[in-house]
Design an enzyme around this catalytic site. Structure first.
Site, short mmCIF file in Angstrom:
data_model
loop_
_atom_site.label_atom_id
_atom_site.label_comp_id
_atom_site.label_asym_id
_atom_site.label_seq_id
_atom_site.Cartn_x
_atom_site.Cartn_y
_atom_site.Cartn_z
N SER A 132 38.73 47.25 42.70
CA SER A 132 39.18 48.03 41.55
C SER A 132 38.12 49.04 41.13
CB SER A 132 39.48 47.10 40.37
OG SER A 132 40.49 46.18 40.72
N1 SAH Z 1 39.45 42.23 41.96
C1 SAH Z 1 39.10 42.37 43.35
C2 SAH Z 1 40.25 42.71 44.29
C3 SAH Z 1 41.38 43.52 43.73
S1 SAH Z 1 42.65 43.87 44.94
C4 SAH Z 1 38.03 43.41 43.50
O1 SAH Z 1 37.90 44.28 42.64
O2 SAH Z 1 37.33 43.37 44.51
C5 SAH Z 1 43.70 42.45 44.69
C6 SAH Z 1 43.36 41.29 45.56
O3 SAH Z 1 44.34 40.29 45.33
C7 SAH Z 1 43.41 41.59 47.05
O4 SAH Z 1 42.20 41.21 47.64
C8 SAH Z 1 44.56 40.73 47.56
O5 SAH Z 1 44.35 40.25 48.87
C9 SAH Z 1 44.60 39.61 46.54
N2 SAH Z 1 45.88 38.90 46.40
C10 SAH Z 1 47.14 39.41 46.33
N3 SAH Z 1 48.05 38.41 46.21
C11 SAH Z 1 47.34 37.24 46.19
C12 SAH Z 1 47.71 35.87 46.07
N4 SAH Z 1 48.99 35.48 45.97
N5 SAH Z 1 46.73 34.95 46.06
C13 SAH Z 1 45.42 35.31 46.19
N6 SAH Z 1 45.01 36.59 46.31
C14 SAH Z 1 45.96 37.56 46.30
#
Ligand code: SAH
Length: 297
Positions: A132
């Protein structure tokens, strides 16, 4: 303009501030972001001082982008500190503690090599996911600050790069717990490496910070109830297990929606009831199944 914008987020800007602001857009081909201008139509109660994307002089996107680029590349001493100071100057970061933790956790350790780590934009990290934008990390840290006191338990769903989990861990300290849950195993492996290089490495070693592979929609019951839960991907609706795993007095921050998404703040009251309010409009990647994410949702 933007061919495919993923997981940037924005605050609505009050009508007086209607204008153009620069956003860094990502395309589907994993190339570096390029600047572009997006017009915001606005309506919100968000105060001016808390807006992350103000353009009070109505500069064009490119003009402002060049000014920002000079600001970032000119700071040779500590670019991460410069990024935080920039967010403070624009009123996005108002908390000293959040500024401190974001200064301590170097964002460059969490983004792919060669990416513009200190620009206020999301960056693709592979697997149709992004880290993000810094202003969004700051916003969520501030919303959760009171629930990230030393000794408290925090859960980061969709932990991706591990950046926010590392911030949480530093805030709750060695007596607390910071748990990240991410459903792409390769991202969990990468996040462990990232955190291992960061200021939060000792907390990973002593076990107060942990990153797990799992479906975050189920939460992580082992260390529930949590004082703070953050979800880094947009859910069609608030997953029940996350509300169940929230402590009375605890707070959940979660983007909800599909195309139009809102950052919801869910507070659990002492009697177990919950209060939900909307903080701002955002855009995140979906909270979904691993299969759906890998095939592009
Ligand atoms: N907050 C983190 C990533 C944001 S992107 C950062 O800033 O680095 C959102 C993340 O959610 C992605 O890595 C994606 O793989 C994960 N995601 C999406 N659906 C998910 C689920 N059901 N369970 C666990 N992770 C999930």
């Amino acid at each position: 303009m933007c061919s495919s914008v993923v997981a940037y987020s924005f605050r609505h800007i009050p009508p007086l501030m209607l204008g153009s602001v620069p956003l860094l857009c990502l395309n589907r081909h994993n190339t570096l972001p390029s600047p572009c201008t997006v017009l915001f139509n606005t309506s919100s109660s968000t105060s001016l001082s808390s807006c992350g994307l103000l353009n009070p002089f109505n500069f064009t996107g490119n003009y402002l982008f060049r000014r920002m680029e000079r600001f970032w590349s000119g700071s040779s001493v500590n670019k991460n500190k410069g990024m935080v100071e920039h967010l403070q100057r624009y009123g996005v970061i108002q908390s000293k503690k959040v500024a401190e933790v974001m200064e301590t956790v170097d964002r460059a350790l969490f983004v792919p090599d060669g990416s513009p780590a200190y620009e206020d934009s999301p960056i693709q990290i592979g697997f149709n996911a992004t880290i993000s934008a810094p202003h969004m990390h700051a916003t969520c840290l501030q919303l959760l600050e009171k629930n990230l006191q030393p000794g408290m338990h925090a859960l980061d769903v969709g932990s991706g790069t591990g950046y926010l989990t590392a911030c949480f861990a530093l805030m709750v300290g060695p007596q607390g717990r910071a748990i990240g849950v991410e459903h792409i195993p390769e991202l969990v492996a990468m996040s462990l490496k990232n955190v291992g290089k960061s200021a939060a490495a000792p907390l990973l070693k002593d076990g107060s910070l942990a990153l797990h592979v799992g479906d975050g929609r189920e939460g992580w019951p082992e260390f529930a109830p949590y004082d703070a839960i953050h979800v880094g991907a947009a859910a069609p609706e608030i997953p029940k297990p996350l509300i169940e795993q929230l402590k009375p007095g605890g707070r959940l921050v979660i983007p909800v929606g599909n195309i139009f998404q809102e950052l919801k703040v869910v507070d659990k009251n002492a009697d177990g009831s919950v209060t939900v309010r909307t903080e701002t409009s955002v855009r995140y990647v979906p909270l979904t199944s691993r299969e759906a994410q890998l095939r592009g949702y």
